[in-house]
Structures are given as structure tokens and as C-alpha cells.
Scaffold this active site. Structure first.
Site, mmCIF file in Angstrom:
data_model
loop_
_atom_site.group_PDB
_atom_site.id
_atom_site.type_symbol
_atom_site.label_atom_id
_atom_site.label_comp_id
_atom_site.label_asym_id
_atom_site.label_seq_id
_atom_site.Cartn_x
_atom_site.Cartn_y
_atom_site.Cartn_z
ATOM 1 N N GLY A 15 0.832 -1.206 0.000
ATOM 2 C CA GLY A 15 0.000 0.000 0.000
ATOM 3 C C GLY A 15 0.860 1.247 0.000
ATOM 4 N N ARG A 76 1.125 -5.244 -5.298
ATOM 5 C CA ARG A 76 1.347 -6.428 -4.453
ATOM 6 C C ARG A 76 1.499 -7.593 -5.435
ATOM 7 N NH1 ARG A 76 -0.733 -4.185 0.614
ATOM 8 N NH2 ARG A 76 -2.500 -2.849 0.201
ATOM 9 N N ASP A 107 5.757 -4.726 6.071
ATOM 10 C CA ASP A 107 6.402 -6.009 6.367
ATOM 11 C C ASP A 107 6.484 -6.932 5.147
ATOM 12 O OD1 ASP A 107 3.706 -6.397 6.421
ATOM 13 O OD2 ASP A 107 3.631 -7.393 8.364
ATOM 14 N N THR A 129 4.286 2.924 5.585
ATOM 15 C CA THR A 129 2.903 2.436 5.643
ATOM 16 C C THR A 129 2.109 3.315 6.603
ATOM 17 O OG1 THR A 129 1.464 0.686 6.525
ATOM 18 C CG2 THR A 129 3.744 0.643 7.258
ATOM 19 N N ASP A 131 -0.146 2.309 8.405
ATOM 20 C CA ASP A 131 -0.612 1.481 9.533
ATOM 21 C C ASP A 131 0.278 1.616 10.779
ATOM 22 O OD1 ASP A 131 -2.488 0.596 7.740
ATOM 23 O OD2 ASP A 131 -1.397 -1.227 7.214
ATOM 24 N N ASP A 133 2.666 -0.206 11.694
ATOM 25 C CA ASP A 133 2.749 -1.525 12.329
ATOM 26 C C ASP A 133 4.128 -2.187 12.188
ATOM 27 O OD1 ASP A 133 2.515 -1.904 9.616
ATOM 28 O OD2 ASP A 133 0.931 -3.410 9.729
ATOM 29 N N ARG A 175 -5.264 -1.897 8.895
ATOM 30 C CA ARG A 175 -5.166 -3.358 8.730
ATOM 31 C C ARG A 175 -5.415 -4.042 10.056
ATOM 32 N NH1 ARG A 175 -0.425 -6.628 5.846
ATOM 33 N NH2 ARG A 175 0.815 -5.234 7.121
HETATM 34 O O1 F6P Z 1 -1.487 -1.312 4.632
HETATM 35 C C1 F6P Z 1 -2.060 -0.112 4.243
HETATM 36 C C2 F6P Z 1 -3.533 -0.269 4.019
HETATM 37 O O2 F6P Z 1 -4.051 0.979 3.610
HETATM 38 C C3 F6P Z 1 -4.316 -0.821 5.197
HETATM 39 O O3 F6P Z 1 -4.593 0.151 6.162
HETATM 40 C C4 F6P Z 1 -5.536 -1.357 4.485
HETATM 41 O O4 F6P Z 1 -6.116 -2.423 5.221
HETATM 42 C C5 F6P Z 1 -4.984 -1.861 3.187
HETATM 43 O O5 F6P Z 1 -3.767 -1.190 2.973
HETATM 44 C C6 F6P Z 1 -5.873 -1.616 1.984
HETATM 45 O O6 F6P Z 1 -5.283 -2.207 0.882
HETATM 46 P P1 F6P Z 1 -5.734 -1.970 -0.627
HETATM 47 O O7 F6P Z 1 -5.181 -0.651 -1.081
HETATM 48 O O8 F6P Z 1 -5.159 -3.111 -1.372
HETATM 49 O O9 F6P Z 1 -7.249 -1.931 -0.642
#
Ligand code: F6P
Length: 329
Positions: A15, A76, A107, A129, A131, A133, A175
Site C-alpha cells: 500500500g 502487491r 512487512d 505504511t 498502519d 505496524d 489493517r
Molecule cells: O497497509 C495499508 C492499508 O491501507 C491498510 O490500512 C488497508 O487495510 C490496506 O492497505 C488496503 O489495501 P488496498 O489498497 O489493497 O485496498
């Protein structure tokens, strides 16, 4: 400083997060300053597998610090999770003569770097990120900006909730982690905040804080739900069933990932970008650059990945004191 490293690659993966561009800029400018060529790998590991690259010079990263998103795109990659994908990625490094890779992400990005490192490519990770985390770093790039973006939205929601005497239930990203929800909850003076790191009891953690707030004279309420807890719609349904309050749900979603990075994120990204190149020039590999308080340090990636980041206890305690959430007695 050793001149052994002649060319490195930089990529963003997972992300996106505000500040990734500032980190790319810092990597490129630092590399050039140290006499190293820098190649941008587009679309994360997907791009590394497919040889999707762009040479980056001084001018190509000009004005990048203030821009949200990532100029290198992000992805990803499922293919990179396979041995064959990893082999192809290493083949690209060899073909382009990349002696080191700086990977900016979370991670998953670091796990990818480990695979490259096992195959002989020098790697350094930068935590990016929203998050927050990544356990070895007090803050990750993008977290501060995402907090401010969510806060701005919540402040606006509060105006209309106050006018209509409603209960707002806001779902924020993160997340599996509640860092974003908790910081935003404390900053916005929320009625209550629900995070995945703690068990949730609707009666004690949501209804009772609303009641206490109502008894104190308030007629509008702000409930913050971290996405890791579950759906804000479910929480709102229960609030309406129990209290008959007029609730409205707002899922902030990807707006939290956009926007110009804050000064704090830009500076952290710039320091981390600089450090990542410095480590590579010193022959270091398999490192994550992180910040602890105001100090920039680096960790072995394996060690960094094995560390667990709990909620910031001090912030949780303050949040409890102000809302009553988690006071199960
Ligand atoms: O890891 C960053 C994040 O924005 C999280 O907070 C969220 O759960 C996820 O990515 C959303 O992913 P995507 O952009 O694939 O919908």
C-alpha cells in the site's frame, strides 16, 4: 566511504503512503552525491520481475517531497511469492547491474527484500505504511499524514453531527493494527475508540461512554472503529438498536493514503532515504532503517520482522481516562 557500489535500485511496494516520494528523492539524491547511479523499479516486485525500470537523475526527483503517492507506482505481486518469481527478480538485478536494492513499504516489502538478500542482492528497507505496524520504528512514513487526514475529515463530520445531534461511527484504516484509530481518536476527542488489540464489549466500550457523554450534556457522539475490529456498520447498528440514536457511518477508506505528506513524514522519509544509501555504501545489507524517538537506527530485517508492536500503552491509558473505554469493572 567505499566506492564499491556503483548502481542501486529503489522500489515501493504494498500500500502506498504519503512520504514515499520524499524517500525516493532522498535515495536518488544521496546516491548521486556519493557517485552511485540510481534506477527506479516501477510497480514494486512486479516490476523487478519484469524489468520495468526508469533511470532516475537529479532533476527527475525534483519537487517530489511534497507529492503524495509514489512516482514509481506500487503493487502487491503474487508472482514474487514464488521461487520462480524471486529468481526472475534476481536475474533482473544482475542484468541491470544493480548491486543493492532499497525497498520502501511494510512487512511484506521487507519479506521480499529478505528473499533477494538470500540470493545475494544487498538490500535495505525503509518502513512506509500508514498502519504504523513496523515494530522497530516508533513511526512509519505516512502514519503522521494519515492521522492528520483522518483528523481533518472527523473534524468536519463533527460539525454536521453536532447540528443534527447524531452519532457518527467512523471506520479508519490500519489493517490488523489500531495505532491510526487510537491516535486519531485521542486527537479528535472521540467519544470512544475501538482497536483490534483489545477485546471489545459494546455495552462497556461504546454504550457506556455515549451515556456518560450524554449525561455530561453532549448530544452528538463520535465513535472511531479501527478496520481490524470489524465493520463500522455493525457497530452503528448495535448503537441504534440499544440507544435509538440517529447514527451515520463514514468509512474513510483510501483518502487516508493520499495527500501531501506532513513535515514530519517528509523529514523522516528524507533521513531514512539518506541512511539507506549510506548503509549500502558501507557494505551493509539486510537492514531496515527506522526511527526510535528522534534517533535513526537500523536493524537486521529478520530481527525487525520478529519484533511485535503493541499499542502505545501511554496513549491507550490517556484514551481510557478520557473515554472510559476498556474500564471493564
Ligand atoms: O497497509 C495499508 C492499508 O491501507 C491498510 O490500512 C488497508 O487495510 C490496506 O492497505 C488496503 O489495501 P488496498 O489498497 O489493497 O485496498
Amino acid at each position: 566511504m567505499s566506492n564499491a557500489v556503483r548502481r542501486i535500485g529503489v522500489l515501493t511496494s504494498g500500500g502506498d503512503a504519503p512520504g514515499m516520494n520524499a524517500a525516493i528523492r532522498a535515495v536518488v539524491r544521496t546516491a548521486l552525491h556519493m557517485g552511485i547511479e540510481c534506477i527506479g523499479i516501477r510497480r514494486g516486485y512486479h516490476g523487478l520481475i519484469n524489468g520495468d525500470f526508469v533511470p532516475l537523475d537529479f532533476e527527475s526527483v525534483s519537487g517530489l517531497s511534497r507529492r503524495g503517492g509514489t512516482m514509481l507506482y506500487s503493487a502487491r505481486s503474487k508472482e514474487f511469492m514464488t521461487e520462480a518469481g524471486q529468481d526472475r527478480a534476481v536475474a533482473t538485478c544482475k542484468l541491470l547491474g544493480l548491486e543493492g536494492i532499497v525497498g520502501i513499504g511494510g512487512d511484506g516489502t521487507f519479506r521480499g527484500l529478505l528473499e533477494l538478500s538470500r540470493r545475494g542482492v544487498a538490500v535495505v528497507g525503509i518502513p512506509g505504511t500508514i498502519d504504523n505496524d513496523i515494530a522497530c520504528s516508533t513511526n512509519t512514513i505516512g502514519f503522521d499524514t494519515a492521522c492528520n487526514t483522518a483528523l481533518e475529515c472527523i473534524d468536519k463530520l463533527r460539525d454536521t453531527m453536532q447540528s443534527h445531534e447524531r452519532c457518527s461511527v467512523v471506520e479508519v484504516m490500519g489493517r490488523h493494527a489500531g495505532h491510526l484509530a487510537m491516535y486519531v481518536g485521542v486527537a479528535s476527542g472521540a467519544t470512544c475508540v475501538l482497536v483490534p488489540e483489545r477485546p471489545v464489549d459494546i455495552e462497556k466500550d461504546v454504550i457506556e461512554p455515549i451515556r456518560r457523554s450524554r449525561l455530561g450534556g453532549r448530544t452528538h457522539f463520535m465513535v472511531i472503529v479501527a478496520e481490524g475490529v470489524g465493520s463500522a456498520y455493525d457497530v452503528a447498528k448495535q448503537i441504534t438498536e440499544i440507544t435509538a440514536l440517529d447514527t451515520r457511518v463514514t468509512v474513510l477508506g483510501h483518502v487516508q493514503r493520499g495527500g501531501a505528506p506532513t513535515a514530519r513524514d517528509r523529514v523522516a522519509a528524507t533521513y531514512m532515504g539518506y541512511e539507506s544509501v549510506r548503509l549500502l555504501t558501507e557494505g551493509k545489507t539486510n537492514r531496515v532503517v527506522c526511527v526510535q524517538g528522534d534517533t535513526y537506527v537500523d536493524y537486521d530485517i529478520n530481527e525487525a520482522l520478529s519484533m511485535k508492536k503493541g499499542l502505545d500503552e501511554q496513549t491507550y491509558t490517556v484514551m481510557q481516562a478520557l473515554t472510559g473505554v476498556g474500564s471493564h469493572n
